[in-house]
Write a protein that holds these residues in place. Structure first.
Motif, PDB file in Angstrom:
ATOM      1  N   VAL A 261       0.839  -1.208   0.000  1.00 22.33           N
ATOM      2  CA  VAL A 261       0.000   0.000   0.000  1.00 22.33           C
ATOM      3  C   VAL A 261       0.870   1.252   0.000  1.00 22.33           C
ATOM      4  N   GLY A 262       1.943   1.234   0.792  1.00 30.08           N
ATOM      5  CA  GLY A 262       2.837   2.387   0.840  1.00 30.08           C
ATOM      6  C   GLY A 262       3.576   2.629  -0.463  1.00 30.08           C
ATOM      7  N   LEU A 263       3.836   1.573  -1.231  1.00 30.71           N
ATOM      8  CA  LEU A 263       4.573   1.716  -2.488  1.00 30.71           C
ATOM      9  C   LEU A 263       3.700   2.216  -3.631  1.00 30.71           C
ATOM     10  N   ILE A 264       2.377   2.104  -3.501  1.00 29.46           N
ATOM     11  CA  ILE A 264       1.489   2.537  -4.593  1.00 29.46           C
ATOM     12  C   ILE A 264       1.713   4.006  -4.966  1.00 29.46           C
ATOM     13  N   PRO A 265       1.659   4.955  -4.007  1.00 37.53           N
ATOM     14  CA  PRO A 265       1.899   6.348  -4.409  1.00 37.53           C
ATOM     15  C   PRO A 265       3.313   6.601  -4.920  1.00 37.53           C
ATOM     16  N   VAL A 266       4.303   5.844  -4.420  1.00 38.88           N
ATOM     17  CA  VAL A 266       5.680   6.005  -4.907  1.00 38.88           C
ATOM     18  C   VAL A 266       5.766   5.587  -6.375  1.00 38.88           C
ATOM     19  N   CYS A 267       5.119   4.476  -6.713  1.00 34.52           N
ATOM     20  CA  CYS A 267       5.154   3.977  -8.087  1.00 34.52           C
ATOM     21  C   CYS A 267       4.419   4.920  -9.036  1.00 34.52           C
ATOM     22  N   ILE A 268       3.204   5.346  -8.646  1.00 34.82           N
ATOM     23  CA  ILE A 268       2.415   6.205  -9.531  1.00 34.82           C
ATOM     24  C   ILE A 268       3.028   7.594  -9.651  1.00 34.82           C
ATOM     25  N   GLY A 269       3.516   8.147  -8.534  1.00 33.82           N
ATOM     26  CA  GLY A 269       4.013   9.520  -8.534  1.00 33.82           C
ATOM     27  C   GLY A 269       5.453   9.692  -8.946  1.00 33.82           C
ATOM     28  N   PHE A 270       6.251   8.600  -8.926  1.00 37.27           N
ATOM     29  CA  PHE A 270       7.672   8.760  -9.256  1.00 37.27           C
ATOM     30  C   PHE A 270       8.219   7.663 -10.167  1.00 37.27           C
ATOM     31  N   LEU A 271       8.099   6.404  -9.765  1.00 34.15           N
ATOM     32  CA  LEU A 271       8.780   5.333 -10.488  1.00 34.15           C
ATOM     33  C   LEU A 271       8.290   5.188 -11.924  1.00 34.15           C
ATOM     34  N   ILE A 272       6.982   5.171 -12.133  1.00 37.72           N
ATOM     35  CA  ILE A 272       6.443   4.978 -13.485  1.00 37.72           C
ATOM     36  C   ILE A 272       6.792   6.144 -14.408  1.00 37.72           C
ATOM     37  N   PRO A 273       6.508   7.408 -14.030  1.00 41.56           N
ATOM     38  CA  PRO A 273       6.871   8.498 -14.953  1.00 41.56           C
ATOM     39  C   PRO A 273       8.370   8.645 -15.160  1.00 41.56           C
ATOM     40  N   THR A 274       9.165   8.443 -14.106  1.00 44.63           N
ATOM     41  CA  THR A 274      10.616   8.582 -14.262  1.00 44.63           C
ATOM     42  C   THR A 274      11.183   7.478 -15.138  1.00 44.63           C
ATOM     43  N   SER A 275      10.696   6.259 -14.971  1.00 46.27           N
ATOM     44  CA  SER A 275      11.160   5.156 -15.823  1.00 46.27           C
ATOM     45  C   SER A 275      10.810   5.422 -17.283  1.00 46.27           C
ATOM     46  N   HIS A 276       9.616   5.934 -17.516  1.00 45.08           N
ATOM     47  CA  HIS A 276       9.210   6.257 -18.893  1.00 45.08           C
ATOM     48  C   HIS A 276      10.114   7.339 -19.482  1.00 45.08           C
ATOM     49  N   LEU A 277      10.420   8.371 -18.685  1.00 39.72           N
ATOM     50  CA  LEU A 277      11.298   9.434 -19.170  1.00 39.72           C
ATOM     51  C   LEU A 277      12.701   8.910 -19.459  1.00 39.72           C
ATOM     52  N   LEU A 278      13.193   7.995 -18.631  1.00 37.26           N
ATOM     53  CA  LEU A 278      14.510   7.410 -18.868  1.00 37.26           C
ATOM     54  C   LEU A 278      14.549   6.661 -20.204  1.00 37.26           C
ATOM     55  N   VAL A 279      13.527   5.851 -20.443  1.00 33.94           N
ATOM     56  CA  VAL A 279      13.485   5.079 -21.701  1.00 33.94           C
ATOM     57  C   VAL A 279      13.388   6.003 -22.901  1.00 33.94           C
ATOM     58  N   GLU A 280      12.476   6.985 -22.842  1.00 33.32           N
ATOM     59  CA  GLU A 280      12.295   7.891 -23.976  1.00 33.32           C
ATOM     60  C   GLU A 280      13.515   8.775 -24.194  1.00 33.32           C
ATOM     61  N   SER A 281      14.172   9.205 -23.107  1.00 33.94           N
ATOM     62  CA  SER A 281      15.374  10.023 -23.236  1.00 33.94           C
ATOM     63  C   SER A 281      16.509   9.226 -23.880  1.00 33.94           C
ATOM     64  N   TYR A 282      16.645   7.979 -23.462  1.00 30.54           N
ATOM     65  CA  TYR A 282      17.677   7.122 -24.050  1.00 30.54           C
ATOM     66  C   TYR A 282      17.444   6.946 -25.554  1.00 30.54           C
ATOM     67  N   LYS A 283      16.181   6.708 -25.937  1.00 28.95           N
ATOM     68  CA  LYS A 283      15.863   6.546 -27.358  1.00 28.95           C
ATOM     69  C   LYS A 283      16.185   7.824 -28.137  1.00 28.95           C
ATOM     70  N   ARG A 284      15.805   8.965 -27.555  1.00 23.80           N
ATOM     71  CA  ARG A 284      16.005  10.231 -28.263  1.00 23.80           C
ATOM     72  C   ARG A 284      17.473  10.563 -28.418  1.00 23.80           C
ATOM     73  N   ILE A 285      18.242  10.408 -27.334  1.00 31.72           N
ATOM     74  CA  ILE A 285      19.666  10.729 -27.395  1.00 31.72           C
ATOM     75  C   ILE A 285      20.388   9.760 -28.329  1.00 31.72           C
ATOM     76  N   GLN A 286      20.011   8.495 -28.288  1.00 32.72           N
ATOM     77  CA  GLN A 286      20.631   7.511 -29.175  1.00 32.72           C
ATOM     78  C   GLN A 286      20.328   7.816 -30.644  1.00 32.72           C
ATOM     79  N   TYR A 287      19.128   8.344 -30.922  1.00 32.87           N
ATOM     80  CA  TYR A 287      18.726   8.618 -32.305  1.00 32.87           C
ATOM     81  C   TYR A 287      19.295   9.946 -32.815  1.00 32.87           C
ATOM     82  N   ALA A 288      19.178  11.016 -31.984  1.00 30.14           N
ATOM     83  CA  ALA A 288      19.532  12.355 -32.471  1.00 30.14           C
ATOM     84  C   ALA A 288      20.579  13.060 -31.625  1.00 30.14           C
ATOM     85  N   GLY A 289      21.061  12.423 -30.550  1.00 30.86           N
ATOM     86  CA  GLY A 289      22.033  13.075 -29.683  1.00 30.86           C
ATOM     87  C   GLY A 289      21.392  14.133 -28.801  1.00 30.86           C
TER      88      GLY A 289
END
Length: 540
Positions: free
Chosen positions: A292-320
Motif C-alpha cells: 500500500v505504501g509503495l502505490i503512491p511512490v510507483c504512480i508519482g515517481f517510479l512509473i513516470p521517471t522510468s518512462h522518461l529514462l526510456v524515452e530520453s535514451y531513445k532520443r539521445i541515441q537517435y539524435a544526440g
C-alpha cells in the motif's frame, strides 16, 4: 552612528518588502481601472465555468492528498515492518516530479498508441477502434495525477506530527478498548489536524498555481484563463481582473482554514514524553502495508521517471543531445543561480532587520508571494514594470533626447524579480529557522567586544546561518528550475528554459523531444528530496 546603521538596515528591509508587494499593488490598481463591461462579460461567460472546474479540481486534489498523505504517514510511524525504512524516504520522491511533468508523462504513457494501450490491444487482439480506455485528459484525471505528486506536502507535516504525539495518549486510547483503526481516526487524526491543514494548504496553492498540467489535461482553470486571456487576446486588463478574483479566492481559503483552527489548542506535556511506539507486524500484514505504501511512490515517481529514462535514451541515441536543449539547460542554470543569490540576499536582510528590531512584520508581508500563483505574479510585474519603463523612457527622451525603449520588460531582470518574489518565503523561512538556533547570548557577547550590527552580521550570524542558507538556496534553485507559469509570460524573446522547452514540445505533440528536458528537471529535483530525507532521519 550605530543607530544610523540600524536605521539603514531597517529602511532597506522596508524597501525590499515594498518591492516584493509591488506586483500585487499594480494588479489591484489596474483591475480597479478596468472596463466594467469587460468585467461583466467575464462574470457571465468566463469565470463561472473556470471557477467550477477550479473548485472541483481543488476539492478533489485536497481530499485525495489528505487520504494518501495521512495514510502513508500513519503506516510509517505506527507500524514497524521490513521495508519501512525504505518506504519512509521513498514516499518523498514524488516531490521531485513537477505537476506538468507527471501530466506530460502519463499523457504519453496512456496515449492510444502509447505503451499501455498498445500492450492491452495486442493482448486481447483488438483493433484501435474496438478498444475503449479511460481518458486521462479530464478534470478527474487531473485530480488523480496531481494528488499522487503533491501528497508529500501532507505526508511530511503529518508524519512529523505523528512522531511528536505522546505514547501515553495512544496507550490510554488502547486501554479504553479502542481498536487500531479507531485510535487512528479518533485520537491521531484530531491531534494531527493542524499539520494536515498546513500540508493541504500548500497542496492547494501548488494546484491553483499550475498551468502546464491543467493545459495538457484540458482542464480550464482560473490560472489558465489568465494566461490565455493575456497571450491569445492580448487583454492585460481582463487578465488582471481575473487574477484579482483568484487572489480573493486564495485569501478566502487561507482565512477559512485559519478561522477553523482559531479555537483549537494542541499541546504536549511540558515534560519530555515518550514518542508513539511503532507496532511490530510481520507476515502478510507487513507485506500489505509495504504494498500500500509503495502505490503512491510507483504512480508519482517510479512509473513516470522510468518512462522518461526510456524515452530520453531513445532520443539521445537517435539524435544526440540537441543544441537547443543544451542552450535551454545553460539558460536555466544561469537564471536559477542568479535568482537564488538575489532571493537569499533579500531574505537575509529582511530577517536580520527583524532580528535587531524584534518586529517580524516585514518578513511576514514579504513571504506572501509564495501564495500568489506565478501567472498572477507575472501579470502584476508586467503592469508595474511597464509603467516604470514608460516613465523612464519618456523622461530620457524629452529631457536628454535618448531613445531607450523597454529597460525591464522582456529582459532576464524581470524574470529574476518574479522568481525572487515567488520564492522569498523559502528564503525568509529558512533563515528564520537558522536564527532561532542562534541564542541572544552570542549577540550580547559580540557587542561587549565592541562589534557593531554589521560586524555582528558578518562575523557571527552569517557563519552560524550557513547550513540554513545552503538548504534554503538549494530549495529555491530547484523551484526556479521548475517554475513554468511566470517563466512562460516573462522570459525574454528567443530564450527557453528546460521548463518552457518541455512545454513547447508537449504543446506540439513531440513528446519524445521533451523527455530529455523533463528527465533533467526531475533529476535536479531529487536534490531537495534527498536533503529532506536526511533531515527527517536526524530529527528522529
Amino acid at each position: 552612528m550605530l543607530k544610523n546603521k540600524f536605521n539603514f538596515l531597517f529602511s532597506l528591509s522596508g524597501l525590499l518588502t515594498l518591492l516584493a508587494c509591488l506586483p500585487v499593488l499594480a494588479l489591484i490598481w489596474t483591475a480597479l481601472q478596468g472596463d466594467s463591461e469587460i468585467w461583466g462579460h467575464l462574470l457571465r461567460y468566463v469565470i463561472p465555468h473556470t471557477l467550477a472546474e477550479t473548485g472541483i479540481l481543488l476539492l478533489g486534489v485536497g481530499i485525495l492528498t489528505i487520504l494518501i498523505g495521512t495514510g502513508s504517514a500513519w503506516i510509517v510511524t505506527a507500524y514497524q515492518f521490513r521495508g519501512r525504512a525504505f518506504l519512509d524516504w521513498a514516499l518523498l520522491l514524488p516531490l521531485a516530479v513537477p505537476t506538468y511533468i507527471i501530466a506530460y508523462s502519463y499523457i504519453d504513457i496512456l496515449h492510444p498508441i502509447g505503451p499501455v494501450q498498445s500492450i492491452l490491444r495486442d493482448g486481447f487482439n483488438l483493433e484501435l477502434q474496438q478498444f475503449w480506455f479511460p481518458n486521462i485528459r479530464t478534470v478527474w484525471g487531473g485530480i488523480f495525477l496531481l494528488s499522487f505528486v503533491l501528497y508529500p506536502y501532507v505526508y511530511l507535516s503529518t508524519r512529523a506530527m505523528f512522531l511528536m504525539q505522546s505514547a501515553s495518549l495512544i496507550e490510554v486510547a488502547r486501554t479504553l478498548g479502542l481498536k487500531p483503526d479507531q485510535v487512528f481516526l479518533r485520537v491521531a487524526i484530531p491531534l494531527a489536524r493542524p499539520a494536515i491543514a498546513v500540508g493541504t494548504s500548500l497542496v492547494l496553492m501548488e494546484t491553483i498555481n499550475d498551468i502546464g498540467a491543467t493545459e495538457f489535461l484540458g482542464i480550464k482553470t482560473l490560472t489558465l484563463s489568465i494566461y490565455s486571456t493575456w497571450t491569445n487576446q492580448s487583454d492585460l486588463a481582463s487578465a488582471a481582473q481575473i487574477a484579482i478574483f483568484m487572489l480573493m479566492i486564495i485569501t478566502l481559503l487561507v482565512l477559512v482554514e485559519r478561522l477553523g483552527r482559531r479555537k483549537q489548542r494542541y499541546m504536549n506535556s511540558a515534560q519530555r514524553s515518550r514518542l508513539m511506539p511503532a507496532q511490530s507486524v510481520k507476515g502478510l500484514k507487513a507485506l500489505v502495508l509495504l504494498g500500500v505504501g509503495l502505490i503512491p511512490v510507483c504512480i508519482g515517481f517510479l512509473i513516470p521517471t522510468s518512462h522518461l529514462l526510456v524515452e530520453s535514451y531513445k532520443r539521445i541515441q537517435y539524435a544526440g543531445f540537441s543544441d537547443f536543449l543544451l542552450q535551454a539547460s545553460i539558460n536555466t542554470l544561469i537564471l536559477a543561480s542568479l535568482a537564488t543569490i538575489v532571493t537569499i540576499l533579500i531574505g537575509f536582510f529582511i530577517v536580520s532587520a527583524a532580528r535587531f528590531s524584534k518586529h517580524n512584520w516585514f518578513s511576514r508581508i514579504a513571504s506572501l508571494g509564495y501564495a500568489i500563483p506565478g501567472t498572477v505574479l507575472a501579470i502584476g510585474l508586467m503592469l508595474a514594470l511597464g509603467k516604470i519603463d514608460r516613465a523612464i523612457a519618456d523622461f530620457l527622451e524629452f529631457k536628454l533626447g535618448i531613445h531607450t525603449g523597454l529597460l525591464f520588460l522582456g529582459t532576464s531582470f524581470t524574470l529574476i524579480y518574479a522568481y525572487a518574489v515567488r520564492f522569498l518565503a523559502i528564503s525568509v523561512g529558512g533563515i528564520e529557522s537558522g536564527y532561532n538556533r542562534i541564542h541572544g547570548v552570542f549577540d550580547d557577547a559580540a557587542r561587549n567586544l565592541g562589534q557593531n550590527n554589521f560586524a555582528l552580521l558578518w562575523r557571527v550570524h552569517l557563519p552560524l546561518l550557513r547550513p540554513a542558507i545552503i538548504s534554503a538556496a538549494l530549495l529555491i534553485f530547484v523551484d526556479c528550475m521548475k517554475e513554468l507559469p511566470a517563466t512562460l509570460l516573462l522570459r525574454p524573446l528567443n530564450m527557453e528554459t528546460l521548463a518552457t522547452q518541455l512545454y513547447a514540445e508537449a504543446s506540439r505533440g513531440t513528446y519524445e523531444d521533451g523527455a530529455v528536458a523533463a528527465l533533467l528537471i526531475v533529476l535536479v529535483g531529487l536534490i531537495p528530496v534527498i536533503l529532506l530525507a536526511k533531515l527527517g532521519k536526524t530529527t528522529r
